[in-house]
Design an enzyme around this catalytic site. Structure first.
Site, PDB file in Angstrom:
ATOM      1  N   SER A   1      15.907  17.336 -96.043  1.00  0.00           N
ATOM      2  CA  SER A   1      16.824  16.508 -95.269  1.00  0.00           C
ATOM      3  C   SER A   1      17.173  15.211 -95.973  1.00  0.00           C
ATOM      4  CB  SER A   1      16.204  16.186 -93.908  1.00  0.00           C
ATOM      5  OG  SER A   1      15.000  15.450 -94.073  1.00  0.00           O
TER       6      SER A   1
ATOM      7  N   HIS B   1      20.841  22.553 -95.864  1.00  0.00           N
ATOM      8  CA  HIS B   1      20.143  21.739 -94.875  1.00  0.00           C
ATOM      9  C   HIS B   1      20.607  22.112 -93.475  1.00  0.00           C
ATOM     10  CE1 HIS B   1      19.419  17.574 -92.897  1.00  0.00           C
ATOM     11  NE2 HIS B   1      18.398  18.395 -92.689  1.00  0.00           N
TER      12      HIS B   1
ATOM     13  N   GLU C   1      24.494  21.404 -94.185  1.00  0.00           N
ATOM     14  CA  GLU C   1      24.914  20.607 -95.340  1.00  0.00           C
ATOM     15  C   GLU C   1      24.581  21.405 -96.606  1.00  0.00           C
ATOM     16  OE1 GLU C   1      24.584  15.955 -94.052  1.00  0.00           O
ATOM     17  OE2 GLU C   1      22.700  17.000 -94.428  1.00  0.00           O
TER      18      GLU C   1
ATOM     19  N   ASN D   1      21.867  12.482 -92.021  1.00  0.00           N
ATOM     20  CA  ASN D   1      20.676  11.642 -91.941  1.00  0.00           C
ATOM     21  C   ASN D   1      20.907  10.239 -92.476  1.00  0.00           C
ATOM     22  OD1 ASN D   1      18.940  13.308 -90.597  1.00  0.00           O
ATOM     23  ND2 ASN D   1      17.961  14.140 -92.411  1.00  0.00           N
TER      24      ASN D   1
END
Length: 567
Positions: A121, A142, A154, A192
């Site tokens: 992440s 991800h 992702e 994130n």
């Protein structure tokens, strides 16, 4: 030519890894699930059986389909069982040394044409790839928790990654029913990098004592419209995970806003990790439970609601307030004409002032010309272009009709400015901000000023509570709570766009499909107005001196020419 991927290995069978297994198995692929011991592999199998069992119970999956999904998965504790798969995804803990060790072992196990993917992440995919014999076959996939539900994947590339591999993995994500966003290798990637910085800022707000934890969460969930408040979300993610991502972001950027807050570090050190440990910002029934034990009893403020209220002003908000207060049982005196007799307002315990541009004319912005730089609000008794109808032009007369028996509640900045020089010093002022409704309700922020009594603030809050609003009280600071959370978050998104890392559309997709946002950051900016966001950030920056609050140059440019980011 895109690669054919039909068999997949998943390493790490915790909640995330088991969810990824489920995603692939439901899409018809053959899956090998691997964990470090037979017991952990069996636990992963249990996660899948439980998840698909719940789907059957809710009618979302037939028993035959469940059996088919379970039949596509093999469970093992041996990495060697991955020797024939087309793709391996690791979903082990976020430790670079663990991931590099696994990828190094896979070099000698899988076929030379197999794809190696990481579900990291925030860690550097380039560092992971560089430790392998064939870095060109390493890519990031991800997923977001819960993987079977959230649509975002992702797809992270490195300088080693070839275009054909990127295309194959993006198409695979689409086969899974996901929304892939292809980005380069940067700390936190899109979701994130934006989300964890937002959570860190929220924790810092809580550290100050400006607002309670419940009110802070209400600001995020009700005021902004996000799926849950920032402290609740931090507990769900795991405070150790939030800290780890903060550490990665800060190491990469040295931005103070990305650094882990002191309170977060202390809680992690103390083992208060959120739901997983049973204690975080909230205390839970047991480790892993979402049932909060220390939630305060619902505020009993209804008995303190004011039953006789004045509402002064025009426009949609004034009409809404009159209607909701009346429905709550209050006797409302509405004044929407500057020529009206103001005597009925005298002695009322509560008077709300509703100004803003919509109540005046377009030429002066509802009386804003009277509070422009160099103007003296105390002299603002008439507005030539509005013929005295703008609130900022006649609220001064309203203020002079009131005395210490009344608590005055300006609902916007123009109304607050209009009081200057007209209001008896003994009259208490309690500003509020009324936000647009979201799926969780409609929030009213009540500002606590030093010269307002607790009884006055509680009375205002109780009156709005009784009228069906969700309320929170905080210190009177620029942006209060909602905008203090939201505007820097939106500014971070604009900075990301300005850096060339991702498009506005991809950033919005990442936050809606990966984090459950009802709108992406750029859709929010376009709805609010770039100028309002930039002005709000400027006020907060002037008050705090925090460099990160300086509006992005790209945001300022869009504000200057009134250009939306989308469409």
């Amino acid at each position: 030519m895109a690669r054919e991927i039909s068999t997949v290995g998943v390493i790490g069978l915790g909640t995330m890894g088991a969810g990824i297994v489920e995603v692939f198995a439901k899409a018809g692929l053959t899956v090998v699930g691997v964990d470090g011991t037979p017991e952990l592999a069996e636990r992963g199998k249990g996660f899948l059986e439980a998840s698909t069992g719940r789907a059957v119970a809710k009618g979302r999956l037939s028993e035959d389909d469940q059996a088919a999904v379970l039949g596509r998965v093999t469970w093992t504790d041996q990495l060697g069982d991955l020797k024939d798969v087309d793709l391996v995804i690791e979903a082990v803990p976020e430790r670079l040394e663990i991931k590099r060790d696994i990828f190094g072992k896979l070099d000698d196990i899988v076929r030379d044409d197999a794809v190696l993917a990481s579900n990291t992440s925030s860690l550097s995919l380039t560092e992971i790839a560089a430790s392998t014999k064939h870095p060109q076959r390493v890519i990031g996939m991800h997923f977001f928790n819960p993987a079977p539900v959230l649509k975002l994947v992702e797809v992270i590339t490195t300088l080693f990654t070839d275009d054909e591999l990127t295309t194959s993995v993006r198409e695979l994500a689409e086969r899974l029913g996901k929304k892939p966003v292809v980005v380069g290798d940067r700390a936190g990637f899109v979701a994130n990098a934006l989300l964890i910085t937002y959570l860190a800022r929220a924790i810092r707000v809580y550290e100050t004592g400006h607002v309670s934890r419940e009110d802070l969460d209400a600001a995020g969930q009700v005021g902004i419209g996000l799926p849950m408040g920032p402290l609740t979300l931090s507990d769900l993610i795991g405070l150790d995970v939030v800290k780890e991502v903060c550490d990665v972001l800060y190491a990469a950027t040295h931005e103070p806003s990305a650094a882990p807050p002191a309170l977060l570090q202390q809680m992690v050190t103390a083992g208060r990790l959120g739901r997983k440990s049973g204690q975080g910002f909230y205390t839970y029934e047991k480790a892993g439970s979402g049932t909060v034990l220390d939630a305060p009893a619902a505020a009993e403020r209804s008995s303190g609601a004011t039953k006789t209220v004045g509402v002064v002003g025009t426009g949609d908000l004034a009409t809404e307030l009159v209607e909701k207060l009346t429905e709550s049982g209050a006797q409302v005196t509405a004044v929407d004409d500057p020529a009206a007799d103001l005597a009925p307002l005298a002695g009322l315990p509560l008077v709300l002032l509703v100004g803003g541009p919509e109540a005046g004319c377009e030429d002066c912005g509802g009386g804003e010309c009277l509070i422009a730089e160099g103007a003296d609000p105390a002299d603002a008794t008439a507005c030539e272009c509005c013929h005295g109808k703008a609130p900022a032009a006649w609220f001064g007369a309203v203020a002079e009709a009131l005395d210490e028996r009344t608590v005055v509640v300006p609902t916007d900045e123009a109304s607050a400015w209009a009081l200057i020089g007209h209001l008896d010093p003994q009259v208490q002022v309690v500003p509020v901000a009324v936000h647009q409704p979201t799926r969780a309700g409609q929030l009213v922020e009540v500002a606590r000023q030093l010269d307002a009594s607790a009884e006055a603030v509680d009375g205002v809050q109780a009156t709005f509570d009784a009228a069906g609003f969700v309320t929170l009280a905080s210190r009177d600071r620029a942006g209060l709570v909602v905008d203090a959370l939201l505007y820097p978050h939106l500014n971070d998104a604009v900075r990301m766009l300005d850096s060339g890392y991702a498009t506005a559309e991809d950033i919005d997709t990442a936050m809606t499909a990966g984090c459950g946002y009802p709108q992406g950051p750029f859709a929010m900016i376009d709805a609010i107005g770039a100028e309002e966001v930039a002005d709000g950030l400027t006020q907060m920056q002037l008050e705090t001196g925090e460099p990160a609050l300086t509006p992005s140059p790209l945001l300022v440019e869009h504000a200057a020419i009134d250009r939306p980011f989308l469409g």
